[in-house]
Design a protein around this motif. Sequence first.
Motif, short mmCIF file in Angstrom:
data_model
loop_
_atom_site.label_atom_id
_atom_site.label_comp_id
_atom_site.label_asym_id
_atom_site.label_seq_id
_atom_site.Cartn_x
_atom_site.Cartn_y
_atom_site.Cartn_z
N GLY A 45 39.27 -32.68 28.62
CA GLY A 45 38.17 -32.73 29.57
C GLY A 45 37.96 -34.10 30.18
O GLY A 45 38.33 -35.11 29.60
N ALA A 46 37.37 -34.10 31.36
CA ALA A 46 36.94 -35.31 32.05
C ALA A 46 35.55 -35.01 32.60
O ALA A 46 35.26 -33.88 32.97
N TYR A 47 34.72 -36.02 32.65
CA TYR A 47 33.33 -35.81 33.06
C TYR A 47 33.04 -36.50 34.38
O TYR A 47 33.51 -37.61 34.63
N LEU A 48 32.24 -35.83 35.22
CA LEU A 48 31.81 -36.36 36.51
C LEU A 48 30.30 -36.19 36.65
O LEU A 48 29.74 -35.21 36.16
N CYS A 49 29.69 -37.14 37.36
CA CYS A 49 28.27 -36.99 37.70
C CYS A 49 28.12 -35.73 38.54
O CYS A 49 29.07 -35.24 39.12
N GLY A 50 26.93 -35.22 38.63
CA GLY A 50 26.69 -34.01 39.41
C GLY A 50 26.55 -34.28 40.89
O GLY A 50 25.88 -33.54 41.59
N LYS A 51 27.18 -35.34 41.39
CA LYS A 51 27.07 -35.70 42.81
C LYS A 51 28.42 -35.54 43.49
O LYS A 51 29.45 -35.89 42.93
N VAL A 52 28.40 -35.03 44.72
CA VAL A 52 29.64 -34.86 45.48
C VAL A 52 30.26 -36.22 45.78
O VAL A 52 31.49 -36.35 45.80
N SER A 53 29.44 -37.25 45.94
CA SER A 53 29.98 -38.59 46.22
C SER A 53 30.86 -39.07 45.07
O SER A 53 31.90 -39.71 45.29
N CYS A 54 30.47 -38.77 43.83
CA CYS A 54 31.29 -39.15 42.67
C CYS A 54 32.59 -38.37 42.66
O CYS A 54 33.64 -38.91 42.31
N PHE A 55 32.54 -37.10 43.05
CA PHE A 55 33.77 -36.31 43.09
C PHE A 55 34.72 -36.88 44.12
O PHE A 55 35.92 -36.99 43.89
N LYS A 56 34.19 -37.25 45.29
CA LYS A 56 35.04 -37.82 46.35
C LYS A 56 35.65 -39.15 45.90
O LYS A 56 36.80 -39.43 46.21
N GLU B 155 34.62 -25.70 44.54
CA GLU B 155 33.91 -25.20 43.35
C GLU B 155 32.78 -26.15 42.97
O GLU B 155 31.70 -25.70 42.57
N PHE B 156 33.03 -27.45 43.08
CA PHE B 156 32.04 -28.46 42.72
C PHE B 156 30.80 -28.31 43.59
O PHE B 156 29.67 -28.36 43.08
#
Length: 103
Positions: free
Chosen positions: A46-57, A84-85
């Motif tokens: 697993g890898a973790y990301l903040c719940g923000k689209v900016s972090c995904f980008k 999906e995000f």
Amino acid sequence: MRPRRVPLRKCVACQQMMGKKELIRVVKTPEDEILIDLTGKKSGRGAYLCGKVSCFKLAKKSRALDRALKHTVGDSIYDQLEQEFIKVEDQFLSGQEEAGHEE
């Protein structure tokens, strides 16, 4: 009673430490599928990301998921994950608000 210890995880994009439940988990399953795991219980790396689209980008731009999952993530998979995000972002944020009210 002692207060319960909250497990911390780091967002692979912005490198900010947060509680595990405050982040969205992206998992590479043993079958080499890469998907979003809101439950946090699917088997795999697993890898973790903040719940923000900016972090995904930012993760997409810096290829952070490739490093965190130890697997090459193609552009088509990043695009699929981004869709999906965006879909699960509202569900994730509403779940966070409910968890905040319970405490």
